[in-house]
Design an enzyme around this catalytic site. Sequence first.
Site, mmCIF file in Angstrom:
data_model
loop_
_atom_site.group_PDB
_atom_site.id
_atom_site.type_symbol
_atom_site.label_atom_id
_atom_site.label_comp_id
_atom_site.label_asym_id
_atom_site.label_seq_id
_atom_site.Cartn_x
_atom_site.Cartn_y
_atom_site.Cartn_z
ATOM 1 N N HIS A 86 5.272 12.515 -31.702
ATOM 2 C CA HIS A 86 4.919 11.132 -31.404
ATOM 3 C C HIS A 86 5.954 10.524 -30.461
ATOM 4 C CE1 HIS A 86 1.936 10.465 -34.809
ATOM 5 N NE2 HIS A 86 1.384 9.896 -33.755
ATOM 6 N N CYS A 125 -4.192 11.548 -34.170
ATOM 7 C CA CYS A 125 -2.977 12.345 -33.977
ATOM 8 C C CYS A 125 -2.825 13.359 -35.104
ATOM 9 C CB CYS A 125 -1.752 11.442 -33.906
ATOM 10 S SG CYS A 125 -1.628 10.447 -32.402
ATOM 11 N N ARG A 138 -8.088 3.445 -39.786
ATOM 12 C CA ARG A 138 -8.000 1.985 -39.906
ATOM 13 C C ARG A 138 -8.830 1.293 -38.843
ATOM 14 N NH1 ARG A 138 -4.737 -1.483 -37.415
ATOM 15 N NH2 ARG A 138 -3.440 0.201 -36.574
ATOM 16 N N GLU A 161 6.821 15.735 -35.543
ATOM 17 C CA GLU A 161 6.210 15.603 -36.862
ATOM 18 C C GLU A 161 6.377 16.881 -37.663
ATOM 19 O OE1 GLU A 161 5.123 12.933 -38.105
ATOM 20 O OE2 GLU A 161 4.973 11.652 -36.334
#
Length: 211
Positions: free
Chosen positions: A165, A143, A90, A80
């Site tokens: 990831h 994360c 979410r 990332e």
Amino acid sequence: MRTVLLTGFEPFAGDAANPSGDAVRLVQGRWTGPERLVVEVLPVAFEATTARLAELLAAHRPDVVIATGLAGGRDAVTPERVAINLADARIPDNAGHRPQDAPVIAGGPAAYFATLPVKAISAGLATSGIPSTVSHTAGTFVCNATMYAALHATAQSSVRAGFIHVPWADGAAPVGAPSLPIERIADALEIAVRVSLDVESDLAIAGGAVS
């Protein structure tokens, strides 16, 4: 002796396994150094994981911090590039918390760029036959919060920090989801550690996105 902190996550959202946690344990079991490797499987919980990360940083004072997590649906290992100061969940974390439109760290900057050599890591993985690309979004769940907290804590130091990831591991992926053998995911993390320790400057190659 240089120290590396390598973290993964416990399962979440009802899953039986999390390949990031499984892979960091594999790396720990076969690590031969010469650097000291500290491995931790973190809780998938906003407050608990950032608190535990702070404890690990204070206790071990690592030179390199690589946090890892699952990005189900991705077909590659993805270092990332950026973490944002936003927690917008979410689904609830494993502690039942579901922050919305909240900062990861109140008063922190809007974003941090990884201080890991993300392009060199991705290139090293590809050279070893492991699918990889640089990612420009770590999401807004735990994360991203972990990556942001690690970069915030190390911002005024020479510590290299960031997040990678990983896809599902074979045998644990939902039907039709892309996956890799867990041994290859562990290989990828070992390569990422080695590159982060040995490569002084990131590669000057294209690694952007068009959408």
